[in-house]
Design a protein around this motif. Structure first.
Motif, short mmCIF file in Angstrom:
data_model
loop_
_atom_site.label_atom_id
_atom_site.label_comp_id
_atom_site.label_asym_id
_atom_site.label_seq_id
_atom_site.Cartn_x
_atom_site.Cartn_y
_atom_site.Cartn_z
N PHE A 149 0.70 -0.97 0.04
CA PHE A 149 -0.06 0.02 0.05
C PHE A 149 0.74 1.35 -0.03
N LEU A 150 1.88 1.48 0.95
CA LEU A 150 2.66 2.59 0.82
C LEU A 150 3.58 2.56 -0.33
N ILE A 151 4.05 1.72 -0.95
CA ILE A 151 4.63 1.70 -2.28
C ILE A 151 3.71 2.20 -3.32
N VAL A 152 2.60 1.60 -3.53
CA VAL A 152 1.62 2.07 -4.38
C VAL A 152 1.10 3.36 -4.21
N TYR A 153 0.95 4.00 -2.81
CA TYR A 153 0.63 5.11 -2.56
C TYR A 153 1.66 6.24 -2.80
N ILE A 154 2.87 5.91 -2.52
CA ILE A 154 4.28 6.78 -2.82
C ILE A 154 4.39 6.81 -4.40
N MET A 155 4.48 5.53 -5.05
CA MET A 155 4.40 5.61 -6.50
C MET A 155 3.36 6.43 -6.95
N GLY A 156 2.15 6.41 -6.74
CA GLY A 156 1.09 7.17 -7.15
C GLY A 156 0.92 8.80 -6.94
N ARG A 157 1.55 8.97 -5.56
CA ARG A 157 1.75 10.31 -5.51
C ARG A 157 2.86 10.90 -6.22
N ARG A 158 4.06 10.00 -6.41
CA ARG A 158 5.24 10.79 -7.28
C ARG A 158 4.68 11.01 -8.57
N ARG A 159 3.85 9.70 -9.27
CA ARG A 159 3.25 10.21 -10.39
C ARG A 159 2.24 11.19 -10.71
N LYS A 166 2.82 14.41 -12.87
CA LYS A 166 1.95 15.12 -13.71
C LYS A 166 1.58 16.52 -13.28
N ILE A 167 1.49 16.77 -12.15
CA ILE A 167 1.06 18.41 -11.52
C ILE A 167 2.24 19.22 -12.16
N TRP A 168 3.64 18.73 -11.74
CA TRP A 168 4.61 19.28 -12.22
C TRP A 168 4.73 19.64 -13.76
N VAL A 169 4.60 18.72 -14.54
CA VAL A 169 4.43 18.93 -15.78
C VAL A 169 3.36 19.91 -16.49
N LYS A 170 2.13 19.51 -15.62
CA LYS A 170 1.10 20.68 -16.12
C LYS A 170 1.44 21.98 -15.67
N ASN A 171 1.94 22.23 -14.53
CA ASN A 171 2.29 23.67 -14.40
C ASN A 171 3.31 24.03 -15.07
N LYS A 172 4.37 23.30 -15.57
CA LYS A 172 5.20 23.61 -16.58
C LYS A 172 4.79 24.27 -17.81
#
Length: 442
Positions: free
Chosen positions: A339-349, A353-359
């Motif tokens: 769960f932590l791995i999925v959460y961390i990976m999902g959060r990173r993804r 995405k937010i970073w790319v969109k902001n850019k």
């Protein structure tokens, strides 16, 4: 058995006595006190207290590197097991003792465990195995422990007193010779008495018994404090039977004054008297008693086996439950990690995405701002472009509207051409503004 036990206890007491140890350490004082408690409980029937103290004492001896004392105490624990008909437990004790000594490489003490194995098999009515271990123990002990050897010879004589009386007498003789050599009155009296008892049971010549009786009686009359009186009554019973005083001999047995093989003694008395009917009845009672003793011993062993089996099953069940809990815990931990791995990976993804969109938004904003600046510059430039032709048109309009101005045809045409050119410039600038306006709306 009982005499060998007493020997081991006395040997330990000697090792721990004040005459040997001139100054006690705290550990030695505790060991001495524990030994005294051990000796007291050994003579009592409080098994739970005895075993608790014995195991505590043994652990303390090992912790203080008193291996020799540990071996002897462990050996006495085995004697206690046999004495209370815990043969299965006694076998475990003997195995534990043997394993510890062999692990430590103390071969000079192997005979203690081997002799204990012999005692266990003798108590379990397995004569051949008992004899095998007793003979092995005699080989292992050599000349190091004469008292052990004398006791073992007497045990061997006891095993063979009916099956092979001649061999039993030989073992008794060996015990007598060792006792004489060691000038040990206790074992000399025991050995002579037991040889006399075997002689009595084996239907030997009465003269042989009488010689042994006289030797025994002589030693007894010396009033030596080390003289062992265990066989006093059986000697009197046998003497009375050989002298034809059968009723007197039977009365001594029936009055409970004989503590050594009383049932077998009764059979022998009836046999000497020629009373075959009573001999047969006595033999029937003897076999019945032996069968009862064997049944009691076996039941006690089965009870111990059942108890141990239940304990093993309980331990196995506890171990299974422990493994199950451990497995469930591991799975829970794995699921949490997943769960932590999925959460961390999902959060990173998501963050990526937010970073790319902001850019992208930033780039678009920069482009928009740049476009706005460019339009502003273009509009400003068009404004300047409009101002010049408008000024020209306005200037010509003022000139043409002046009443004093009377231009020639050539001047009028020149003015018309210049006004037309400036109007075209104005139209061109307006078209460009319209285009910019359309682009901004889009």
């Amino acid at each position: 058995m009982k005499h060998y036990t007493r020997i081991c206890l006395l040997a330990l007491l000697f090792l721990l006595s004040p005459s040997v140890v001139s100054a006690y350490t705290e550990a030695e004082e505790k060991m001495l006190e524990m030994f005294r408690q051990f000796r007291e409980l050994y003579e009592q029937d409080s098994e739970e207290e005895f075993y608790q103290l014995a195991h505590e004492y043994e652990g303390y001896l090992l912790a203080n590197n008193r291996k020799t004392d540990f071996y002897k105490i462990k050996c006495n624990e085995g004697f206690y097991d046999v004495r209370h008909q815990h043969n299965y437990r006694a076998m475990k004790t003997a195995k534990e003792l043997d394993e510890v000594m062999r692990k430590n490489g103390d071969s000079e003490y192997y005979y203690l465990a081997t002799g204990l194995f012999g005692d266990v098999y003798r108590a379990s009515f397995d004569g051949p195995k008992a004899r095998k271990y007793y003979l092995q123990a005699l080989e292992e002990v050599g000349d190091r422990d004469p008292k052990f050897s004398m006791t073992t010879y007497l045990h061997l004589a006891d095993l063979l007193n009916l099956k092979d009386p001649k061999k039993a007498l030989d073992y008794a003789d060996k015990a007598i010779q060792m006792a004489k050599k060691a000038d040990n009155i206790e074992f000399l009296s025991l050995s002579i008495a037991y040889k006399a008892f075997v002689t009595f049971l084996s239907n030997a010549d009465p003269k042989e018994f009488n010689l042994l009786y006289e030797r025994y009686d002589y030693l007894k009359n010396q009033n030596d404090p080390d003289f062992n009186h265990r066989y006093d009554q059986i000697m009197e019973v046998a003497k009375a039977a050989y002298d034809g005083k059968y009723n007197e001999a039977l009365d001594l047995v029936k009055n409970g004054k004989v503590n050594v093989d009383s049932a077998l003694t009764v059979v022998r008395i009836y046999g000497l008297s020629g009373d075959m009917n009573n001999t047969f009845e006595a033999m029937s009672r003897l076999y019945s008693d032996l069968d009862s003793v064997f049944s009691i011993t076996q039941n006690a062993n089965f009870d111990e086996l059942t108890t141990e089996r239940q304990l093993v099953l309980s331990q196995e069940e506890a171990a299974i439950n422990k493994k199950l809990v451990k497995r469930m815990t591991n799975w829970f931990i794995i699921l949490v990690l997943i769960f932590l791995i999925v959460y961390i990976m999902g959060r990173r993804r998501l963050v990526r995405k937010i970073w790319v969109k902001n850019k992208e938004l930033k780039d678009a904003l920069e482009k928009a701002e740049e476009g706005s600046r460019m339009k502003s510059r273009i509009i400003s430039g068009i404004g300047r472009e409009l101002r010049t032709p408008l000024n020209v048109v306005a200037g010509f309009s003022q000139v043409l509207s002046s009443p004093d101005f009377n231009p020639t045809e050539k001047e009028r045409q020149d003015m018309h051409q210049r006004i037309t050119e400036n109007v075209d410039k104005i139209n061109s600038a307006i078209d460009r503004l319209v285009e910019l306006s359309d682009d901004k709306e889009e």
